[in-house]
Enzyme design. Structure first.
Site, mmCIF file in Angstrom:
data_model
loop_
_atom_site.group_PDB
_atom_site.id
_atom_site.type_symbol
_atom_site.label_atom_id
_atom_site.label_comp_id
_atom_site.label_asym_id
_atom_site.label_seq_id
_atom_site.Cartn_x
_atom_site.Cartn_y
_atom_site.Cartn_z
ATOM 1 N N ASP A 250 0.832 -1.209 0.000
ATOM 2 C CA ASP A 250 0.000 0.000 0.000
ATOM 3 C C ASP A 250 0.867 1.259 0.000
ATOM 4 O OD1 ASP A 250 -2.280 -1.622 0.144
ATOM 5 O OD2 ASP A 250 -2.158 -1.704 2.328
ATOM 6 N N HIS B 245 -5.521 -3.648 5.366
ATOM 7 C CA HIS B 245 -4.982 -4.003 4.054
ATOM 8 C C HIS B 245 -6.086 -4.548 3.155
ATOM 9 C CE1 HIS B 245 -1.952 -5.025 1.135
ATOM 10 N NE2 HIS B 245 -2.188 -6.314 1.210
#
Length: 337
Positions: free
Chosen positions: A150, A179
């Site tokens: 990310d 996530h």
């Protein structure tokens, strides 16, 4: 002498990840485990002239524990990959695999650093923690959910929006939360260098950038048209995060800047401050941490966020709670390794 193990080494993430770890000069022994093809991947990588000596293991004869015996760091991309139409939460089928591997780690290398890539990370990290707790070997400072992709995506996508794709490595965007989808919270207001006001203050541009960071994995799943999910970028991100841990633990280099991971907030006193910041008693959250020889040395506060990010934080917390609970209460009936 550092022994690294990849569980799920023959898969789409596992193979490029194993290659990148083979090239890491800190690793002297690389052990590869999978239910199929691990021997072939190991034989292939063993021809590369680096210090790491490679061995492969399959399930027969207690292969998982033999692969893990004496490991210093274990990286786990094992599991079913995402396909079109699936969310990361649809991959909870991977929980059984994670519980089985956690049990093997508890027996073979209880003091190893554990880096969990297997999705859904929001739930699989609690699965690991609970399994290790039952075995009496849980060390929250050494368990990490790898959310580093990310961070990588945020830098890449921001640089693209700014018309400077070649400068992607220069941009640092903290990404906290979890996530998966809306649990991924990019803190654009804290980006370095600062984002120009014509982008940060433009709601349409900002919303589009946030959405792409949150759902960037869908781009890859769609482009691969049923042939897999983000494997190469995840392998790179996983290897990069492993390097942070290895340098702090074995390279004599504490993290020069905070790194981000999905961690148990009870691992360090700073976690209580994070709970107050997010306004929820969550056990797990992706935050900035400082690393040292024994893993997490400090959990850092989220810091000041703007109104748009506060709204996103509320959505992230709302979705994270049930995902964490799902993993923490999972009752495995694990298959034989």
């Amino acid at each position: 002498m550092v022994k690294a193990v990849v569980c799920g080494a023959a898969g789409g993430i596992g193979q490029p990840l194993s290659l990148l770890l083979k090239l890491n000069p800190l690793i002297t022994e690389l052990s590869l485990y999978d239910v199929v093809n691990a021997l072939g991947v190991a034989a292939d990588l063993s021809h590369i002239a680096t210090p790491a000596q490679v061995t492969g293991f399959l399930p027969p004869d207690n292969g998982a524990e033999r692969a893990l015996k004496g490991a210093d760091i274990v990286v786990i991309p094992a599991g079913v990959p995402r396909k079109p139409g699936m969310t990361r939460d649809d991959l909870f089928v991977n929980a059984g695999i994670c519980a089985t591997l956690a049990s093997a780690i508890a027996n073979a290398c209880p003091k190893a650093f554990i880096l969990v890539i297997s999705n859904p990370v929001n739930s699989t990290v609690p699965v690991f923690a609970e399994t290790l707790k039952k075995a009496g070997v849980f060390d929250p400072k050494r368990l990490f959910g790898v959310t580093h992709l990310d961070i990588v995506r945020a830098s890449t996508f921001l640089a693209t929006v700014l018309g400077k794709p070649q400068d992607a490595p220069k941009y640092k965007v903290p990404v906290v939360g979890g996530h998966s989808g809306v649990t991924i919270l990019p803190l654009l207001s804290q980006a370095e260098p600062k984002i120009p006001s014509d982008v940060l203050g433009d709601k349409a541009k900002r919303d589009a950038l946030v959405n792409r960071i949150q759902f960037g994995g869908d781009e890859v799943v769609k482009a691969k048209d049923g042939a897999g999910s983000a494997t190469l970028s995840m392998a790179q991100a996983g290897a990069e995060f492993a390097e942070f841990v290895l340098q702090a633990a074995f390279g004599g280099k504490k993290s020069q800047r905070p790194v981000q991971a999905y961690v148990y907030l009870g691992a360090e006193a700073g976690g209580e401050a994070v709970k107050k910041e997010i306004g929820a008693d969550l056990d797990y959250f992706s935050v900035n941490v400082e690393l040292g020889p024994n893993g997490i040395e400090k959990i850092l506060p989220i810091g000041q966020i703007d109104a748009a990010e506060k709204e996103l934080l509320g959505a992230a917390v709302k979705e994270l709670g049930p995902s964490i609970e799902k993993g923490a209460t999972f009752q495995p009936a694990p298959p034989k390794l």
